[in-house]
Design a protein around this motif. Sequence first.
Motif, short mmCIF file in Angstrom:
data_model
loop_
_atom_site.label_atom_id
_atom_site.label_comp_id
_atom_site.label_asym_id
_atom_site.label_seq_id
_atom_site.Cartn_x
_atom_site.Cartn_y
_atom_site.Cartn_z
N LEU A 277 42.61 32.82 7.02
CA LEU A 277 42.72 32.19 8.09
C LEU A 277 42.92 33.22 9.44
N ALA A 278 43.64 34.12 9.14
CA ALA A 278 44.01 34.95 10.24
C ALA A 278 42.49 35.43 10.79
N THR A 279 41.60 35.87 9.93
CA THR A 279 40.27 36.29 10.36
C THR A 279 39.48 35.35 11.24
N LEU A 280 39.77 34.07 10.86
CA LEU A 280 38.98 32.83 11.14
C LEU A 280 39.49 32.71 12.72
N LEU A 281 40.87 32.53 12.56
CA LEU A 281 41.49 31.78 13.92
C LEU A 281 42.19 32.84 14.83
N VAL A 282 42.39 34.16 14.62
CA VAL A 282 42.85 35.09 15.52
C VAL A 282 42.45 34.92 16.85
N PRO A 283 43.16 34.75 17.99
CA PRO A 283 42.73 34.57 19.25
C PRO A 283 42.02 35.97 19.70
N PRO A 284 41.07 35.87 20.45
CA PRO A 284 40.18 37.10 20.86
C PRO A 284 41.38 38.32 21.44
N GLU B 124 33.72 35.90 23.19
CA GLU B 124 34.83 36.15 23.71
C GLU B 124 35.62 37.20 22.87
N LEU B 125 35.55 37.36 21.46
CA LEU B 125 36.11 38.22 20.54
C LEU B 125 35.45 39.79 21.16
N LEU B 126 34.19 39.86 21.25
CA LEU B 126 33.61 41.27 21.52
C LEU B 126 33.94 41.58 23.16
N GLN B 127 34.01 40.49 23.90
CA GLN B 127 34.26 41.13 25.37
C GLN B 127 35.67 41.43 25.47
N GLU B 128 36.74 40.98 24.83
CA GLU B 128 37.83 41.46 24.94
C GLU B 128 38.36 42.78 24.19
N ALA B 129 37.61 42.75 22.84
CA ALA B 129 37.79 44.13 22.27
C ALA B 129 37.18 45.13 22.94
N SER B 130 36.10 45.10 23.49
CA SER B 130 35.31 46.24 24.11
C SER B 130 35.77 46.65 25.47
N ALA B 131 36.68 45.66 26.05
CA ALA B 131 37.41 45.81 27.44
C ALA B 131 38.43 46.93 27.28
N THR B 132 38.75 47.70 26.13
CA THR B 132 39.84 48.48 25.87
C THR B 132 39.22 49.85 25.65
N GLU C 147 48.34 29.64 17.48
CA GLU C 147 49.42 29.82 18.25
C GLU C 147 50.35 30.97 17.69
N VAL C 148 50.58 30.83 16.50
CA VAL C 148 51.27 31.83 15.72
C VAL C 148 50.79 33.31 15.60
N LEU C 149 49.44 33.30 15.57
CA LEU C 149 48.81 34.60 15.63
C LEU C 149 48.48 35.13 16.94
N SER C 150 48.76 34.50 17.93
CA SER C 150 48.91 34.70 19.56
C SER C 150 49.87 35.37 19.77
N THR C 151 51.26 35.16 19.01
CA THR C 151 52.43 35.69 19.32
C THR C 151 53.09 36.66 18.38
N LEU C 152 52.15 37.01 17.04
CA LEU C 152 52.65 38.11 16.37
C LEU C 152 52.50 39.30 16.97
N PRO C 153 53.10 40.38 16.92
CA PRO C 153 53.01 41.69 17.50
C PRO C 153 51.78 42.16 17.15
N PRO C 154 51.13 42.91 17.96
CA PRO C 154 49.76 43.49 17.47
C PRO C 154 49.69 44.49 16.29
N VAL D 134 35.69 39.33 11.31
CA VAL D 134 36.24 38.79 12.50
C VAL D 134 35.48 38.15 13.42
N VAL D 135 34.15 38.99 13.52
CA VAL D 135 33.05 38.68 14.92
C VAL D 135 32.23 37.51 14.17
N PHE D 136 32.10 37.56 12.91
CA PHE D 136 30.84 36.51 12.40
C PHE D 136 31.57 35.75 11.26
N GLY D 137 32.81 35.49 11.57
CA GLY D 137 33.73 34.72 10.78
C GLY D 137 33.24 33.28 10.90
N THR D 138 32.77 32.71 12.13
CA THR D 138 32.27 31.46 12.42
C THR D 138 31.13 31.58 12.97
#
Length: 260
Positions: A70-77, A126-134, A46-53, A114-118
């Motif tokens: 933890l940021a690498t493992l839990l950052v929202p896509p 989801e990470l790859l879809q969000e990142a590559s959509a920009t 939740e914190v990582l989702s609200t930090l400025p990019p 980040v992508v292979f963190g888990t």
Amino acid sequence: MSDDDKTYLPALTRQVSELVLAGSLQHAEEALSQAADEQGDYAVAEVLSTLPPHVTALHLSGFDGGKTSLATLLVPPKAWAESLAYLAATWPDNLIEDDPERIAEGLFNQVHGVVFGTDDIERRHELLQEASATDHGATVFAIIWSLAPREIHELAGEIIAKGPYTTGQTSSDSDFVPLALELAKASEDGWERSLIELFPEFRHSADLADAEFSDDPDEEPAHMQRNTRELLYRLRKQVPSVRSAPRRGARKSIGKDIFS
């Protein structure tokens, strides 16, 4: 969310943001770790989702996949995808000019971490879809592919030929191919966009697959190919003002369902 969470999480967000901006990444990680112990992983996400990019970019730039974060493992896509737009602002001008491959290798390590963190395939996609959509995300992946353009070209041909049965094997054992193959599986459109960033003369990977690549690494390519330095500067131009919100790219889908 409880009333305690409504006051605790914003305070933690401010604390982590201030620590990152002050350069105290380890202390920021310690604050997140304490939150995970007391509130669970949800609080960290939740914190990582609200930090400025731009803060997220600064934070994650300190971790290259070889360091626990933890940021690498839990950052929202979505938060990760938005932060990629600001990465180029952390790179010194002299390093872009003198050693672009070093920056690109660091970028690969960070993205890979980040992508292979888990082992969560759904999160990975989801990470790859969000990142590559920009637009900036497509440039980030193109920077990585620029370190191994021949292998990426071979992979594009194999994907076109074999679709879902592709193994990702190329003439050399490149570290970049597994990430590229995972992107192609997660988002056909994102894969195509990253290819066009690297090889702007081609409008579809099928056209690229038919292109001839010389076996001589010193020979100039017969088609236009952006090099690593050019792509780094290209991403630098895409860094938004911290006052403006990142926007989705305007490019349209050009894929043909390669894995159907």
